[in-house]
Design a protein around this motif. Sequence first.
Motif, PDB file in Angstrom:
ATOM      1  N   SER A 150       0.816  -1.215   0.000  1.00 55.41           N
ATOM      2  CA  SER A 150       0.000   0.000   0.000  1.00 55.41           C
ATOM      3  C   SER A 150       0.851   1.266   0.000  1.00 55.41           C
ATOM      4  N   ASN A 151       2.114   1.158   0.372  1.00 53.60           N
ATOM      5  CA  ASN A 151       2.972   2.342   0.441  1.00 53.60           C
ATOM      6  C   ASN A 151       3.766   2.611  -0.827  1.00 53.60           C
ATOM      7  N   VAL A 187      -5.077  -1.813  -0.297  1.00 53.11           N
ATOM      8  CA  VAL A 187      -5.269  -1.770   1.151  1.00 53.11           C
ATOM      9  C   VAL A 187      -5.765  -3.125   1.622  1.00 53.11           C
ATOM     10  N   PRO A 188      -5.324  -3.563   2.803  1.00 53.29           N
ATOM     11  CA  PRO A 188      -5.824  -4.834   3.333  1.00 53.29           C
ATOM     12  C   PRO A 188      -7.255  -4.665   3.823  1.00 53.29           C
ATOM     13  N   VAL A 217      -2.989   5.289   4.158  1.00 57.90           N
ATOM     14  CA  VAL A 217      -1.888   5.343   3.203  1.00 57.90           C
ATOM     15  C   VAL A 217      -1.593   6.802   2.903  1.00 57.90           C
ATOM     16  N   VAL A 218      -0.378   7.057   2.455  1.00 58.60           N
ATOM     17  CA  VAL A 218       0.038   8.412   2.093  1.00 58.60           C
ATOM     18  C   VAL A 218       0.550   8.376   0.668  1.00 58.60           C
ATOM     19  N   ARG A 219       0.174   9.329  -0.124  1.00 58.53           N
ATOM     20  CA  ARG A 219       0.700   9.485  -1.476  1.00 58.53           C
ATOM     21  C   ARG A 219       1.310  10.873  -1.576  1.00 58.53           C
ATOM     22  N   HIS A 237      -3.351  11.978   2.564  1.00 64.08           N
ATOM     23  CA  HIS A 237      -3.604  10.761   3.324  1.00 64.08           C
ATOM     24  C   HIS A 237      -4.978  10.220   2.955  1.00 64.08           C
ATOM     25  N   ILE A 238      -5.085   8.911   2.865  1.00 67.63           N
ATOM     26  CA  ILE A 238      -6.361   8.248   2.637  1.00 67.63           C
ATOM     27  C   ILE A 238      -6.526   7.219   3.751  1.00 67.63           C
ATOM     28  N   SER A 239      -7.646   7.292   4.433  1.00 64.95           N
ATOM     29  CA  SER A 239      -7.938   6.326   5.490  1.00 64.95           C
ATOM     30  C   SER A 239      -9.075   5.426   5.043  1.00 64.95           C
TER      31      SER A 239
END
Length: 114
Positions: free
Chosen positions: A47-48, A56-57, A65-67, A98-100
């Motif tokens: 995911s990184n 994502v799990p 995750v961060v992009r 960030h995406i949560s």
Amino acid sequence: MDPRLVYELKKRQYAAHVCSTLGEAALRAVSRNDSWRCSELPTAHPSNLIYPSITVPLQTMGFSVVRTLTNVTPPATLEACIHSQGGRAPRGQEASYHISVGSTGNSTVQGAVY
């Protein structure tokens, strides 16, 4: 073509991804450099990987995750679709988001979402 923003993957980041998913033999084959060692690189979850798509799990506990994007054009005003801080981004400037991802239920989930 004018991409404006790119997901710039550094050599070390890609090497860590190769080590985490395929191992040291693959790292040596891909890099053509026998001096690189997986033990000298951080562990990297798929995911990184700095890439537009996200893996994502599936889990009941939240996951983030961060992009990071790099502006490759002359200074420009850039806005995100969801939250915008606006402003002018100079060439070469990087910005991260960030995406949560989380579960809304209590059921057990397995696998991953791509």
